[in-house]
Design an enzyme around this catalytic site. Sequence first.
Site: not given
Length: 402
Positions: A209-210
């Site tokens: 993810s980020n």
Amino acid sequence: MNLKGKKIILGVTGSIAAYKSAVLTRLLIKAGAEVQIIMSTSAFDFITPLTLATLSKRPVLSQFQKDETGIWNNHVELGLWADLFLVAPISANTLAKFAHGICDNLLSATYLSARCPVMIAPAMDLDMYQHPAVQSNINTLESFGNIILHAESGELASGLSGQGRMMEPEHILSRVEDFFALKSDFTGKKVLITMGPTQEALDPVRYISNHSSGKMGLALANAFLSRGAEVFVVSGPISLSPNKDSFHWKDVKSAKEMYEAASDLHSQMDICVFAAAVADYAPAEVALEKIKKSDANLSIDLVKNVDIAATLGSKKKQHQKHIGFALETEHGVQHAQQKLSKKNFDVIVLNSMKESGAGFQLDTNKVHIFHASGLSIESEVMPKSQIANLIVDQIKNIPVTV
Ligand code: CTP
């Protein structure tokens, strides 16, 4: 602007800035608004109800029960009566009550019952205002869609100098006037907003993810909502607490789910804002069981995700407007302009990771907005709610193609 016929509840709480509520009441009444004042009991230490009742031309309310006559001040009716619920000044105590649903006086009960938009103007001393507890409560209220009239900087009653002064009554009046003027400029428009990060599963317990918090996307959703649009949100996993009932809200996890949800809605939309930080790649395979550690290194095969904005951009109809975001660490302007044309955006908003006060997780941002027509504007560092309204103003300026 004229506030004739606008019904405003003005909440006044215990803060030295309460003396400014008299000026604010006078300004609102002079502009034509009907003003119903609700005071917290601690506000009585700073300004008398008689002053505010005289200026507002109505009895001031404070308790559930008015007096020994048994007349009950119905908070639900009050909440339904108002076009705007404004609290100026709002103390740290009332902020905390609103943020956590504590309902121990008429003002907090009316807040919980109000269906109209809410505007709050905090006022407190420098260190109180900066305390993470107060900032977190302000953020919570902002995530509920409440409009924050951030404290101004200057000399404070304590003798300290810095941010904490309640916004001046004249500035509050102009924000109220802007609010009523803007309220309906997107009425009848359907707006899709993708926001937050996506999560690409590796196995049942891990994902790629980020750092996207969804704050900018949510600020945009709230800005469109307050300007009359019907807002459809497709959100990746976020840790904010929006009032989802105000929107058509769909939670998703992966880029694939986000694409499917956005694609289902796309043809009905007038405006699409692609504010999500979509993972560009996902693991080629999702392990059914937790991947166990071994002595060897591990490589993960990644496959390309669908580009939501580009795919829907290729299907864009003439009446539809598409707005994208670009977050760059280098050659920002060049990359943003390439994305603008490649993804068929009408407008792209560039955030730079290198600007202080801009980027993931923060409550402020600084943006450079590029139109396909060649126009561009650059903002100052501002709260994300103000940046959102600036972006919405720019979307309003997109020329209509026929
Ligand atoms: N976007 C999207 N779907 C993707 C990737 C990006 O809808 N799979 C959208 C974003 O929401 C944003 C714009 O495209 O509005 C640009 O996203 P960004 O991540 O900056 O660009 P990428 O095309 O992914 O390019 P790169 O990561 O190489 O900068």
